[in-house]
Design an enzyme around this catalytic site. Structure first.
Site, PDB file in Angstrom:
ATOM      1  N   VAL A 118      52.789   7.580   4.193  1.00  0.00           N
ATOM      2  CA  VAL A 118      53.782   6.526   4.302  1.00  0.00           C
ATOM      3  C   VAL A 118      54.943   6.933   3.785  1.00  0.00           C
ATOM      4  CG1 VAL A 118      54.085   3.943   3.595  1.00  0.00           C
ATOM      5  CG2 VAL A 118      51.598   4.787   3.844  1.00  0.00           C
ATOM      6  N   CYS A 119      56.069   6.494   4.594  1.00  0.00           N
ATOM      7  CA  CYS A 119      57.436   6.994   4.324  1.00  0.00           C
ATOM      8  C   CYS A 119      57.531   8.331   3.756  1.00  0.00           C
ATOM      9  CB  CYS A 119      57.814   5.829   3.140  1.00  0.00           C
ATOM     10  SG  CYS A 119      59.380   5.810   2.880  1.00  0.00           S
TER      11      CYS A 119
END
Length: 334
Positions: A118-119
Site C-alpha cells: 500500500v502506498c
C-alpha cells in the site's frame, strides 16, 4: 471445505496507520461475509489475519498510534498473502525504509502466494528486488522517485493499484482498500467485494485501472461559490446540456466571462472539464452496472454510442466494450 488464507500485515515504526487499518477492515468484513455462506471453513473465516514486526516489538504509527503485533516477524510462518503498508518520512522528505523488513521480504516473499503493498510500501518491495521487471505503482507524489531509484521497475503513475502476476501494488493510503477489495474478489468473487464495499459505506468501488485523481480532484476547486456549484452540477448532471452557453446562463455570467473565470479558477476550460466528467461517468457505469453500452452513453451525456466510443479511443486507447471487459464485467448487449 473452503480454504482459509493466512494474511500477514508487516508493521514497523513510522507505518501509516490507515494503510494497515483499511485493508484489515476489508478482510475482517470478508470473514463476516464468508461466515454466512456455505460451505463453511472450520472457523467460518476466509482469512486468518495476523500482524508482525521485527522482534515482535510494539510500533508507533506516523500519526502517533501504538500498535502491538501478534508475532515476531522472523518467527512468523510464511503466509499465503503478505501485505506491506507505507511508512513515514524524515523532516527533509526522505522515506524511512526498515532494513529488517526489506531483509525479510527478500528472503520470504518469493515463497508467498501473493505479495501486496500500500502506498510507499512499494519502495520496500523494490528494495527487496521484488518489483524488478514488473509493473508497479505508488502514491502519485512518489512515482518519479520510485522510477529513478529503481529503473528496473515499470512504474505507472495513473492506476490506483496494479497487479503483475503475484505482486500487487497500490497508490496512496485509501487505495489500499480498493486493492484489498480486488484481492477479496479474486478469492471469493465479485458479490463478496461489492457486498463488503456497501458494508463499509464506500462511495464507489474503484478498479485498478481507474486514475488516482477524479476529475474534480485533478482540477482545482473554484473559489467562487457560484462556480463551485457549477462544478457540482456538471458531476451530478452529465446528461444535461453542458454547453458553455447553458453553464454560463446557470452561473448568471456571459459565456465569455464564464469561460475566463472557470478556466482561471479551476485550471481547466469548461469544455475539457465536461469531457473529463462524462468519460469518468461512463467508466464508472461500465465498471459497476450491467446497463447496455447505448444506455450508458446516454446517461453519461454523449449524443451517441459512437461519440462515446471515439472519446474512449482518444483518451484510453480502448473501446467501451474493451474497457468493460478489462474491468472484469461480462459484456452487456449493445
Amino acid at each position: 471445505m473452503t480454504k482459509v488464507r493466512d494474511v500477514l500485515f508487516i508493521l514497523f515504526d513510522g507505518v501509516v496507520g490507515l494503510d494497515v487499518a483499511g485493508p484489515l477492515e476489508v478482510l475482517a468484513a470478508a470473514n463476516a461475509y464468508r461466515a454466512g455462506r456455505p460451505p463453511a471453513t472450520p472457523d467460518g473465516a476466509a482469512y486468518r489475519i495476523r500482524t508482525a514486526s521485527p522482534q515482535g516489538r510494539a510500533v508507533r504509527t506516523s500519526s502517533g498510534l501504538t500498535l502491538s503485533p501478534d508475532l515476531d516477524l522472523y518467527a512468523a510462518p510464511v503466509p499465503h498473502t503478505v501485505l506491506v503498508p507505507g511508512g513515514s518520512t524524515t523532516p527533509d522528505g526522505s522515506l524511512v525504509l526498515d532494513v529488517d523488513v526489506v531483509a525479510w521480504l527478500r528472503a520470504n516473499a518469493p515463497r508467498c502466494r501473493r505479495t501486496a503493498s500500500v502506498c510507499t510500501g512499494a519502495f520496500l518491495l523494490a528494495e527487496a528486488g521484488l518489483l524488478d521487471g514488473r509493473r508497479a505503482t505508488t502514491h502519485w507524489s512518489r512515482t518519479a522517485e520510485l522510477a529513478t531509484r529503481h529503473p528496473a521497475v515499470r512504474v505507472e503513475d495513473q492506476p490506483i493499484f496494479a497487479r503483475d502476476g503475484r505482486i500487487w501494488t497500490s497508490a496512496g493510503v485509501t487505495s489500499g482498500i480498493d486493492l484489498t477489495l480486488a484481492l477479496v474478489e479474486d478469492d471469493l468473487g465479485r458479490d463478496a467485494s461489492l457486498t463488503i464495499a456497501r458494508h463499509l459505506v464506500l462511495f464507489l468501488r474503484r478498479h485498478g485501472n481507474q486514475q488516482q485523481f477524479s476529475t474534480q480532484l485533478r482540477a482545482q476547486t473554484a473559489e467562487r461559490p457560484g462556480l463551485r456549484e457549477i462544478q457540482q452540477w456538471i458531476a451530478d448532471h452529465p446528461d444535461s446540456d453542458l454547453s458553455v452557453d447553458a453553464l454560463a446562463h446557470r452561473a448568471s455570467m456571459s459565456p465569455r466571462h464564464f469561460t475566463r473565470a472557470f478556466t482561471a479558477e479551476t485550471g481547466v476550460p469548461p469544455g475539457r472539464y465536461v469531457d473529463r466528467t462524462r468519460l469518468e461517468t461512463a467508466r464508472h457505469l461500465l465498471e459497476d452496472s450491467t446497463d447496455s453500452i447505448d444506455h450508458i452513453a446516454h446517461r453519461a451525456g454523449y449524443p451517441s454510442q459512437e461519440a462515446m466510443r471515439r472519446a474512449f479511443h482518444r483518451t484510453l486507447g480502448l473501446s467501451p466494450l474493451q474497457y468493460r471487459t478489462q474491468a472484469g464485467h461480462s459484456p452487456a448487449p449493445h
